[in-house]
Every structure is written in structure tokens, then in C-alpha cells.
Motif scaffolding. Structure first.
Motif, PDB file in Angstrom:
ATOM      1  N   LEU A 194      42.472  80.593   7.111  1.00 43.05           N
ATOM      2  CA  LEU A 194      43.193  79.662   7.984  1.00 43.05           C
ATOM      3  C   LEU A 194      42.368  79.303   9.217  1.00 43.05           C
ATOM      4  CD1 LEU A 194      46.768  81.193   7.736  1.00 43.05           C
ATOM      5  CD2 LEU A 194      45.960  79.032   6.744  1.00 43.05           C
ATOM      6  N   THR A 195      41.620  80.269   9.733  1.00 45.68           N
ATOM      7  CA  THR A 195      40.760  80.006  10.887  1.00 45.68           C
ATOM      8  C   THR A 195      39.672  79.003  10.523  1.00 45.68           C
ATOM      9  OG1 THR A 195      41.170  82.204  11.775  1.00 45.68           O
ATOM     10  CG2 THR A 195      39.207  81.072  12.574  1.00 45.68           C
ATOM     11  N   LEU A 196      39.063  79.185   9.354  1.00 41.64           N
ATOM     12  CA  LEU A 196      38.026  78.248   8.916  1.00 41.64           C
ATOM     13  C   LEU A 196      38.590  76.857   8.650  1.00 41.64           C
ATOM     14  CD1 LEU A 196      35.972  80.540   6.521  1.00 41.64           C
ATOM     15  CD2 LEU A 196      35.288  79.701   8.768  1.00 41.64           C
ATOM     16  N   LEU A 197      39.783  76.789   8.103  1.00 47.18           N
ATOM     17  CA  LEU A 197      40.406  75.493   7.825  1.00 47.18           C
ATOM     18  C   LEU A 197      40.770  74.736   9.097  1.00 47.18           C
ATOM     19  CD1 LEU A 197      42.760  76.258   4.815  1.00 47.18           C
ATOM     20  CD2 LEU A 197      40.785  74.746   4.840  1.00 47.18           C
ATOM     21  N   SER A 198      41.231  75.459  10.104  1.00 43.27           N
ATOM     22  CA  SER A 198      41.691  74.769  11.318  1.00 43.27           C
ATOM     23  C   SER A 198      40.525  74.332  12.194  1.00 43.27           C
ATOM     24  CB  SER A 198      42.639  75.662  12.119  1.00 43.27           C
ATOM     25  OG  SER A 198      41.911  76.657  12.802  1.00 43.27           O
ATOM     26  N   GLY A 199      39.531  75.178  12.338  1.00 43.19           N
ATOM     27  CA  GLY A 199      38.390  74.839  13.185  1.00 43.19           C
ATOM     28  C   GLY A 199      38.728  74.800  14.667  1.00 43.19           C
ATOM     29  N   ASP A 200      39.888  75.274  15.037  1.00 38.57           N
ATOM     30  CA  ASP A 200      40.359  75.244  16.420  1.00 38.57           C
ATOM     31  C   ASP A 200      39.884  76.499  17.159  1.00 38.57           C
ATOM     32  OD1 ASP A 200      41.808  74.593  18.693  1.00 38.57           O
ATOM     33  OD2 ASP A 200      43.691  75.403  17.916  1.00 38.57           O
ATOM     34  N   PRO A 201      39.369  76.359  18.386  1.00 37.83           N
ATOM     35  CA  PRO A 201      38.920  77.539  19.139  1.00 37.83           C
ATOM     36  C   PRO A 201      40.040  78.549  19.410  1.00 37.83           C
ATOM     37  CG  PRO A 201      38.116  75.535  20.175  1.00 37.83           C
ATOM     38  CD  PRO A 201      39.040  75.115  19.080  1.00 37.83           C
ATOM     39  N   VAL A 202      41.261  78.074  19.598  1.00 38.73           N
ATOM     40  CA  VAL A 202      42.387  78.985  19.830  1.00 38.73           C
ATOM     41  C   VAL A 202      42.624  79.846  18.588  1.00 38.73           C
ATOM     42  CG1 VAL A 202      44.866  79.101  20.305  1.00 38.73           C
ATOM     43  CG2 VAL A 202      43.445  77.438  21.508  1.00 38.73           C
ATOM     44  N   THR A 203      42.499  79.251  17.419  1.00 35.08           N
ATOM     45  CA  THR A 203      42.675  79.996  16.177  1.00 35.08           C
ATOM     46  C   THR A 203      41.575  81.039  16.021  1.00 35.08           C
ATOM     47  OG1 THR A 203      43.612  77.997  15.215  1.00 35.08           O
ATOM     48  CG2 THR A 203      43.041  79.753  13.696  1.00 35.08           C
ATOM     49  N   LEU A 204      40.366  80.698  16.424  1.00 38.59           N
ATOM     50  CA  LEU A 204      39.256  81.651  16.376  1.00 38.59           C
ATOM     51  C   LEU A 204      39.531  82.846  17.288  1.00 38.59           C
ATOM     52  CD1 LEU A 204      36.458  82.439  15.369  1.00 38.59           C
ATOM     53  CD2 LEU A 204      35.499  81.090  17.237  1.00 38.59           C
ATOM     54  N   VAL A 205      40.033  82.593  18.482  1.00 35.75           N
ATOM     55  CA  VAL A 205      40.376  83.673  19.406  1.00 35.75           C
ATOM     56  C   VAL A 205      41.484  84.542  18.804  1.00 35.75           C
ATOM     57  CG1 VAL A 205      41.375  84.203  21.667  1.00 35.75           C
ATOM     58  CG2 VAL A 205      39.607  82.449  21.470  1.00 35.75           C
ATOM     59  N   ALA A 206      42.484  83.904  18.205  1.00 36.49           N
ATOM     60  CA  ALA A 206      43.569  84.656  17.570  1.00 36.49           C
ATOM     61  C   ALA A 206      43.039  85.529  16.435  1.00 36.49           C
ATOM     62  CB  ALA A 206      44.642  83.695  17.056  1.00 36.49           C
ATOM     63  N   PHE A 207      42.081  85.018  15.671  1.00 35.85           N
ATOM     64  CA  PHE A 207      41.490  85.791  14.582  1.00 35.85           C
ATOM     65  C   PHE A 207      40.735  87.010  15.122  1.00 35.85           C
ATOM     66  CE2 PHE A 207      37.921  86.646  11.649  1.00 35.85           C
ATOM     67  CZ  PHE A 207      38.670  87.084  10.567  1.00 35.85           C
ATOM     68  N   VAL A 208      39.992  86.833  16.179  1.00 37.39           N
ATOM     69  CA  VAL A 208      39.264  87.956  16.790  1.00 37.39           C
ATOM     70  C   VAL A 208      40.253  89.007  17.301  1.00 37.39           C
ATOM     71  CG1 VAL A 208      37.766  88.610  18.720  1.00 37.39           C
ATOM     72  CG2 VAL A 208      37.209  86.613  17.334  1.00 37.39           C
ATOM     73  N   LEU A 209      41.354  88.561  17.910  1.00 37.80           N
ATOM     74  CA  LEU A 209      42.367  89.501  18.380  1.00 37.80           C
ATOM     75  C   LEU A 209      43.027  90.237  17.218  1.00 37.80           C
ATOM     76  CD1 LEU A 209      44.032  87.405  21.217  1.00 37.80           C
ATOM     77  CD2 LEU A 209      42.538  89.398  21.467  1.00 37.80           C
ATOM     78  N   LEU A 210      43.276  89.526  16.124  1.00 31.15           N
ATOM     79  CA  LEU A 210      43.845  90.166  14.935  1.00 31.15           C
ATOM     80  C   LEU A 210      42.895  91.228  14.392  1.00 31.15           C
ATOM     81  CD1 LEU A 210      45.950  90.326  12.591  1.00 31.15           C
ATOM     82  CD2 LEU A 210      44.479  88.683  11.413  1.00 31.15           C
ATOM     83  N   MET A 211      41.617  90.903  14.285  1.00 31.65           N
ATOM     84  CA  MET A 211      40.631  91.868  13.790  1.00 31.65           C
ATOM     85  C   MET A 211      40.605  93.115  14.677  1.00 31.65           C
ATOM     86  SD  MET A 211      39.180  90.916  11.000  1.00 31.65           S
ATOM     87  CE  MET A 211      37.823  92.055  11.031  1.00 31.65           C
ATOM     88  N   THR A 212      40.659  92.909  15.977  1.00 28.28           N
ATOM     89  CA  THR A 212      40.666  94.036  16.911  1.00 28.28           C
ATOM     90  C   THR A 212      41.910  94.895  16.714  1.00 28.28           C
ATOM     91  OG1 THR A 212      39.435  92.703  18.505  1.00 28.28           O
ATOM     92  CG2 THR A 212      40.560  94.655  19.355  1.00 28.28           C
ATOM     93  N   ALA A 213      43.065  94.251  16.582  1.00 27.33           N
ATOM     94  CA  ALA A 213      44.316  94.986  16.394  1.00 27.33           C
ATOM     95  C   ALA A 213      44.319  95.771  15.083  1.00 27.33           C
ATOM     96  CB  ALA A 213      45.500  94.020  16.433  1.00 27.33           C
ATOM     97  N   VAL A 214      43.808  95.181  14.021  1.00 23.41           N
ATOM     98  CA  VAL A 214      43.756  95.869  12.726  1.00 23.41           C
ATOM     99  C   VAL A 214      42.833  97.082  12.799  1.00 23.41           C
ATOM    100  CG1 VAL A 214      42.943  95.640  10.335  1.00 23.41           C
ATOM    101  CG2 VAL A 214      44.425  93.894  11.318  1.00 23.41           C
ATOM    102  N   GLU A 215      41.666  96.920  13.412  1.00 23.45           N
ATOM    103  CA  GLU A 215      40.743  98.054  13.539  1.00 23.45           C
ATOM    104  C   GLU A 215      41.366  99.188  14.343  1.00 23.45           C
ATOM    105  OE1 GLU A 215      37.779  98.843  12.285  1.00 23.45           O
ATOM    106  OE2 GLU A 215      37.622  97.007  11.121  1.00 23.45           O
ATOM    107  N   ILE A 216      42.044  98.842  15.427  1.00 26.76           N
ATOM    108  CA  ILE A 216      42.690  99.872  16.238  1.00 26.76           C
ATOM    109  C   ILE A 216      43.780 100.572  15.438  1.00 26.76           C
ATOM    110  CG2 ILE A 216      44.190 100.251  18.240  1.00 26.76           C
ATOM    111  CD1 ILE A 216      42.536  98.039  19.652  1.00 26.76           C
ATOM    112  N   GLN A 217      44.605  99.802  14.746  1.00 25.00           N
ATOM    113  CA  GLN A 217      45.693 100.383  13.955  1.00 25.00           C
ATOM    114  C   GLN A 217      45.154 101.343  12.888  1.00 25.00           C
ATOM    115  OE1 GLN A 217      48.984 100.417  13.994  1.00 25.00           O
ATOM    116  NE2 GLN A 217      49.265 101.374  12.003  1.00 25.00           N
ATOM    117  N   VAL A 218      44.143 100.911  12.169  1.00 22.87           N
ATOM    118  CA  VAL A 218      43.625 101.724  11.069  1.00 22.87           C
ATOM    119  C   VAL A 218      42.858 102.932  11.575  1.00 22.87           C
ATOM    120  CG1 VAL A 218      42.021 101.723   9.121  1.00 22.87           C
ATOM    121  CG2 VAL A 218      43.620  99.832   9.416  1.00 22.87           C
ATOM    122  N   ARG A 219      41.946 102.713  12.525  1.00 25.79           N
ATOM    123  CA  ARG A 219      41.087 103.807  12.980  1.00 25.79           C
ATOM    124  C   ARG A 219      41.781 104.781  13.925  1.00 25.79           C
ATOM    125  NH1 ARG A 219      35.241 102.559  12.488  1.00 25.79           N
ATOM    126  NH2 ARG A 219      35.079 100.562  11.423  1.00 25.79           N
ATOM    127  N   ALA A 220      42.656 104.284  14.789  1.00 24.90           N
ATOM    128  CA  ALA A 220      43.255 105.149  15.813  1.00 24.90           C
ATOM    129  C   ALA A 220      44.620 105.702  15.419  1.00 24.90           C
ATOM    130  CB  ALA A 220      43.378 104.382  17.132  1.00 24.90           C
TER     131      ALA A 220
END
Length: 91
Positions: free
Chosen positions: A32-58
Motif C-alpha cells: 500500500l505504501t508503494l502504491l500510494s507514493g505519499d510521504p505520509v504513508t511512508l512515515v506510517a509504514f516506518v512507524l508500523l515497522m518500528t511498532a512490530v519490531e518492538i512488539q516481537v522483540r520486547a
């Protein structure tokens, strides 16, 4: 809070990866991030990746050895975290 511990599922689709649900969420969000090409979507994707890593690792990975002992450690040594073979050997 319940003290009941679910059985370690290491068969079926869990042979390929440990947190396949999170892998699916990441793949969908990346598409969805690649399809939209919107910078806000890119920021949301980075935040999602961070949240997933924290959830899984911590949260999840520290709990599982405590709940399942050596059975989880053996499983984690041979199964990837998100994808098969990637992230093996964690403790």
C-alpha cells in the motif's frame, strides 16, 4: 490475569515463520505504501515497522522462553522470525 499458557504451535504454517501474522501486515502495508507514493504513508509504514519490531522483540520473544523453555529455544533456532530462514538462532 489468567496463568494459562497455550501450547507452542510449531507445525503447519508455523514451520515457515514465527510471526506470520505480522509478516502479512508488513507485506500488505509495504504494498500500500508503494502504491500510494505519499510521504505520509511512508512515515506510517516506518512507524508500523518500528511498532512490530518492538512488539516481537520486547514483548513476545522474552515471554516465550519463559513459558515454553527449551522447546521454544529449539524452535527459534530453526525458524525465521518473519520469513523462513531469516532471524534464526535468536534466543
Amino acid at each position: 490475569m489468567s496463568s494459562e499458557v497455550a501450547a507452542l504451535d510449531h507445525a503447519g504454517v508455523h514451520v515457515a515463520g514465527f510471526v506470520l501474522t505480522m509478516a502479512g501486515i508488513i507485506a500488505t502495508s509495504a504494498g500500500l505504501t508503494l502504491l500510494s507514493g505519499d510521504p505520509v504513508t511512508l512515515v506510517a509504514f516506518v512507524l508500523l515497522m518500528t511498532a512490530v519490531e518492538i512488539q516481537v522483540r520486547a514483548v513476545e520473544e522474552p515471554y516465550l522462553p519463559h513459558a515454553h523453555g527449551s522447546a521454544y529455544r529449539d524452535y527459534a533456532a530453526r525458524v525465521g522470525r518473519f520469513l523462513p530462514g531469516i532471524g534464526c538462532g535468536r534466543s
